[in-house]
Motif scaffolding. Structure first.
Motif, PDB file in Angstrom:
ATOM      1  N   LYS A 217      -5.179  -4.871  -2.089  1.00  0.00           N
ATOM      2  CA  LYS A 217      -6.358  -5.746  -2.078  1.00  0.00           C
ATOM      3  C   LYS A 217      -6.823  -6.014  -0.650  1.00  0.00           C
ATOM      4  O   LYS A 217      -8.027  -6.064  -0.376  1.00  0.00           O
ATOM      5  CB  LYS A 217      -6.046  -7.065  -2.799  1.00  0.00           C
ATOM      6  CG  LYS A 217      -5.996  -6.937  -4.320  1.00  0.00           C
ATOM      7  CD  LYS A 217      -5.655  -8.255  -4.975  1.00  0.00           C
ATOM      8  CE  LYS A 217      -5.666  -8.131  -6.498  1.00  0.00           C
ATOM      9  NZ  LYS A 217      -5.213  -9.384  -7.151  1.00  0.00           N
ATOM     10  N   LYS A 218      -5.860  -6.161   0.256  1.00  0.00           N
ATOM     11  CA  LYS A 218      -6.205  -6.398   1.668  1.00  0.00           C
ATOM     12  C   LYS A 218      -6.832  -5.136   2.281  1.00  0.00           C
ATOM     13  O   LYS A 218      -7.799  -5.223   3.049  1.00  0.00           O
ATOM     14  CB  LYS A 218      -4.953  -6.809   2.448  1.00  0.00           C
ATOM     15  CG  LYS A 218      -5.260  -7.306   3.859  1.00  0.00           C
ATOM     16  CD  LYS A 218      -4.030  -7.900   4.504  1.00  0.00           C
ATOM     17  CE  LYS A 218      -4.360  -8.617   5.803  1.00  0.00           C
ATOM     18  NZ  LYS A 218      -5.144  -7.832   6.755  1.00  0.00           N
ATOM     19  N   VAL A 219      -6.291  -3.962   1.942  1.00  0.00           N
ATOM     20  CA  VAL A 219      -6.856  -2.696   2.430  1.00  0.00           C
ATOM     21  C   VAL A 219      -8.313  -2.556   1.995  1.00  0.00           C
ATOM     22  O   VAL A 219      -9.188  -2.171   2.773  1.00  0.00           O
ATOM     23  CB  VAL A 219      -6.028  -1.499   1.903  1.00  0.00           C
ATOM     24  CG1 VAL A 219      -6.792  -0.186   2.061  1.00  0.00           C
ATOM     25  CG2 VAL A 219      -4.698  -1.413   2.636  1.00  0.00           C
ATOM     26  N   ILE A 220      -8.559  -2.898   0.721  1.00  0.00           N
ATOM     27  CA  ILE A 220      -9.914  -2.790   0.167  1.00  0.00           C
ATOM     28  C   ILE A 220     -10.847  -3.804   0.848  1.00  0.00           C
ATOM     29  O   ILE A 220     -11.945  -3.459   1.282  1.00  0.00           O
ATOM     30  CB  ILE A 220      -9.884  -3.010  -1.360  1.00  0.00           C
ATOM     31  CG1 ILE A 220      -9.107  -1.878  -2.035  1.00  0.00           C
ATOM     32  CG2 ILE A 220     -11.306  -3.093  -1.923  1.00  0.00           C
ATOM     33  CD1 ILE A 220      -8.640  -2.197  -3.441  1.00  0.00           C
ATOM     34  N   LYS A 221     -10.373  -5.046   0.948  1.00  0.00           N
ATOM     35  CA  LYS A 221     -11.192  -6.113   1.542  1.00  0.00           C
ATOM     36  C   LYS A 221     -11.516  -5.821   3.008  1.00  0.00           C
ATOM     37  O   LYS A 221     -12.657  -6.006   3.455  1.00  0.00           O
ATOM     38  CB  LYS A 221     -10.453  -7.456   1.433  1.00  0.00           C
ATOM     39  CG  LYS A 221     -11.252  -8.632   1.994  1.00  0.00           C
ATOM     40  CD  LYS A 221     -10.426  -9.920   1.931  1.00  0.00           C
ATOM     41  CE  LYS A 221     -11.172 -11.067   2.579  1.00  0.00           C
ATOM     42  NZ  LYS A 221     -10.364 -12.298   2.672  1.00  0.00           N
ATOM     43  N   ASP A 222     -10.519  -5.352   3.754  1.00  0.00           N
ATOM     44  CA  ASP A 222     -10.689  -5.115   5.192  1.00  0.00           C
ATOM     45  C   ASP A 222     -11.265  -3.740   5.512  1.00  0.00           C
ATOM     46  O   ASP A 222     -11.474  -3.425   6.692  1.00  0.00           O
ATOM     47  CB  ASP A 222      -9.344  -5.269   5.919  1.00  0.00           C
ATOM     48  CG  ASP A 222      -8.784  -6.678   5.824  1.00  0.00           C
ATOM     49  OD1 ASP A 222      -9.546  -7.589   5.439  1.00  0.00           O
ATOM     50  OD2 ASP A 222      -7.586  -6.853   6.120  1.00  0.00           O
ATOM     51  N   LYS A 223     -11.464  -2.923   4.444  1.00  0.00           N
ATOM     52  CA  LYS A 223     -11.926  -1.526   4.641  1.00  0.00           C
ATOM     53  C   LYS A 223     -10.989  -0.770   5.590  1.00  0.00           C
ATOM     54  O   LYS A 223     -11.422   0.011   6.454  1.00  0.00           O
ATOM     55  CB  LYS A 223     -13.365  -1.507   5.174  1.00  0.00           C
ATOM     56  CG  LYS A 223     -14.387  -2.090   4.198  1.00  0.00           C
ATOM     57  CD  LYS A 223     -15.801  -1.917   4.720  1.00  0.00           C
ATOM     58  CE  LYS A 223     -16.834  -2.201   3.654  1.00  0.00           C
ATOM     59  NZ  LYS A 223     -17.005  -3.577   3.276  1.00  0.00           N
ATOM     60  N   SER A 224      -9.692  -0.990   5.408  1.00  0.00           N
ATOM     61  CA  SER A 224      -8.684  -0.407   6.304  1.00  0.00           C
ATOM     62  C   SER A 224      -8.533   1.101   6.143  1.00  0.00           C
ATOM     63  O   SER A 224      -7.956   1.756   7.025  1.00  0.00           O
ATOM     64  CB  SER A 224      -7.316  -1.056   6.064  1.00  0.00           C
ATOM     65  OG  SER A 224      -7.371  -2.438   6.306  1.00  0.00           O
ATOM     66  N   MET A 225      -9.001   1.672   5.022  1.00  0.00           N
ATOM     67  CA  MET A 225      -8.850   3.117   4.839  1.00  0.00           C
ATOM     68  C   MET A 225      -9.519   3.883   5.975  1.00  0.00           C
ATOM     69  O   MET A 225      -9.064   4.962   6.345  1.00  0.00           O
ATOM     70  CB  MET A 225      -9.421   3.554   3.487  1.00  0.00           C
ATOM     71  CG  MET A 225      -8.544   3.246   2.284  1.00  0.00           C
ATOM     72  SD  MET A 225      -6.817   3.772   2.434  1.00  0.00           S
ATOM     73  CE  MET A 225      -6.986   5.525   2.743  1.00  0.00           C
ATOM     74  N   ARG A 226     -10.576   3.321   6.546  1.00  0.00           N
ATOM     75  CA  ARG A 226     -11.245   3.984   7.679  1.00  0.00           C
ATOM     76  C   ARG A 226     -10.250   4.255   8.805  1.00  0.00           C
ATOM     77  O   ARG A 226     -10.257   5.323   9.420  1.00  0.00           O
ATOM     78  CB  ARG A 226     -12.381   3.109   8.207  1.00  0.00           C
ATOM     79  CG  ARG A 226     -13.563   2.960   7.269  1.00  0.00           C
ATOM     80  CD  ARG A 226     -14.577   2.001   7.883  1.00  0.00           C
ATOM     81  NE  ARG A 226     -15.662   1.707   6.973  1.00  0.00           N
ATOM     82  CZ  ARG A 226     -16.572   0.770   7.178  1.00  0.00           C
ATOM     83  NH1 ARG A 226     -16.504   0.025   8.272  1.00  0.00           N
ATOM     84  NH2 ARG A 226     -17.546   0.552   6.302  1.00  0.00           N
ATOM     85  N   LYS A 227      -9.412   3.254   9.063  1.00  0.00           N
ATOM     86  CA  LYS A 227      -8.407   3.366  10.134  1.00  0.00           C
ATOM     87  C   LYS A 227      -7.448   4.513   9.833  1.00  0.00           C
ATOM     88  O   LYS A 227      -7.133   5.320  10.725  1.00  0.00           O
ATOM     89  CB  LYS A 227      -7.643   2.043  10.249  1.00  0.00           C
ATOM     90  CG  LYS A 227      -6.444   2.069  11.177  1.00  0.00           C
ATOM     91  CD  LYS A 227      -5.641   0.786  11.092  1.00  0.00           C
ATOM     92  CE  LYS A 227      -4.831   0.719   9.790  1.00  0.00           C
ATOM     93  NZ  LYS A 227      -3.942  -0.462   9.753  1.00  0.00           N
ATOM     94  N   TYR A 228      -7.013   4.603   8.586  1.00  0.00           N
ATOM     95  CA  TYR A 228      -6.059   5.665   8.223  1.00  0.00           C
ATOM     96  C   TYR A 228      -6.698   7.045   8.312  1.00  0.00           C
ATOM     97  O   TYR A 228      -6.063   7.999   8.765  1.00  0.00           O
ATOM     98  CB  TYR A 228      -5.492   5.411   6.823  1.00  0.00           C
ATOM     99  CG  TYR A 228      -4.658   4.150   6.734  1.00  0.00           C
ATOM    100  CD1 TYR A 228      -3.528   3.984   7.526  1.00  0.00           C
ATOM    101  CD2 TYR A 228      -5.012   3.117   5.871  1.00  0.00           C
ATOM    102  CE1 TYR A 228      -2.770   2.824   7.455  1.00  0.00           C
ATOM    103  CE2 TYR A 228      -4.264   1.957   5.789  1.00  0.00           C
ATOM    104  CZ  TYR A 228      -3.147   1.817   6.584  1.00  0.00           C
ATOM    105  OH  TYR A 228      -2.397   0.663   6.518  1.00  0.00           O
ATOM    106  N   TYR A 229      -7.954   7.163   7.894  1.00  0.00           N
ATOM    107  CA  TYR A 229      -8.648   8.452   8.016  1.00  0.00           C
ATOM    108  C   TYR A 229      -8.774   8.856   9.489  1.00  0.00           C
ATOM    109  O   TYR A 229      -8.635  10.033   9.842  1.00  0.00           O
ATOM    110  CB  TYR A 229     -10.037   8.386   7.370  1.00  0.00           C
ATOM    111  CG  TYR A 229     -10.012   8.406   5.859  1.00  0.00           C
ATOM    112  CD1 TYR A 229      -9.495   9.500   5.159  1.00  0.00           C
ATOM    113  CD2 TYR A 229     -10.517   7.336   5.115  1.00  0.00           C
ATOM    114  CE1 TYR A 229      -9.471   9.521   3.769  1.00  0.00           C
ATOM    115  CE2 TYR A 229     -10.497   7.345   3.724  1.00  0.00           C
ATOM    116  CZ  TYR A 229      -9.980   8.443   3.055  1.00  0.00           C
ATOM    117  OH  TYR A 229      -9.958   8.459   1.686  1.00  0.00           O
TER     118      TYR A 229
END
Length: 235
Positions: A217-229
């Motif tokens: 939920k935090k990954v989704i809220k913070d849009k953290s996937m961008r960082k991992y990509y």
């Protein structure tokens, strides 16, 4: 001991086998794909034990379908993939947009009807996860390959007319192989899948998904996937 600490302590007793399907850019043998990196942080943050093993897409799907693994990443919310199976899913943390890629000198494909009569390249799938059925393209023939590198090479050697794959992964591999950028329209996918972690429906796996839910939920809220990509290292 705080509530969070108690929760983490109880999570430590949760142990699941996770099959990760190898897709260049997101899941890789070198552990440097976007989902690999996310799952490392997930395990640390949630304090769960997961045996995370990377397999080819066809073999990995078979691991889940035969019950030899508890969960799978990337899973999908597309129900026909799980025919005759009782599955549960995590929150959706990414999307796969299946785009049609053509050579730089060829016309951009924006509609399925334009694929009629074409030779289409896709990654090899497990029989139940039928991409041909997923895409619903009339009068097309399919060539199935075992790796994204092979799929890109097939297109550029003109052994297929069109490749269908996720945009980020495909473009990442064309750059890695130093190919001219193919034609595609990111706004016109042939299909879209919401990406999740999918598990067999049982008490242990329900506890696992509940334990990792706050992190996702935090990954989704913070849009953290961008960082991992951005941190991905293609091998």
């Amino acid at each position: 001991m705080t509530g969070e600490a108690l929760s983490k302590k109880s999570n430590a007793s949760i142990s699941v086998d996770i099959t990760a399907l190898e897709f260049t850019g997101v899941i890789q043998q070198n552990g440097q794909g976007a989902f690999d990196l996310m799952m490392k942080d997930l395990a640390k943050s949630s304090n769960v034990n997961h045996n995370y093993q990377v397999y080819s897409p066809a073999r990995g799907a078979k691991m889940l379908l035969s019950g030899r693994s508890d969960c799978l990443i990337p899973g999908s919310l597309y129900p026909p993939y799980y025919k005759n199976m009782s599955v549960i899913h995590s929150e959706s943390f990414a999307k796969v947009r299946y785009l049609a890629f053509t050579l730089p000198k060829e016309k951009t494909i924006t509609r399925k009807i334009e694929l009629s009569g074409k030779v289409i390249g896709i990654l090899r799938d497990e029989d139940i996860w039928d991409y041909e059925q997923r895409f619903q393209i009339d009068n097309a023939s399919y060539v199935k390959v075992s790796s994204l590198k092979s799929l890109v090479e097939m297109l550029y050697h003109q052994r297929i007319d069109v490749a269908i794959h996720d945009q980020g992964d495909f473009i990442g591999m064309t750059k890695h192989l130093k190919k001219a950028e193919p034609n595609y329209d990111i706004t016109k996918p042939m299909a879209v899948d919401k990406i999740v972690i999918s598990c067999h429906d049982n008490a242990k796996n329900r506890a696992y998904l509940q334990a990792i839910s706050p992190f996702l939920k935090k990954v989704i809220k913070d849009k953290s996937m961008r960082k991992y990509y951005q941190q991905t290292r293609i091998e």
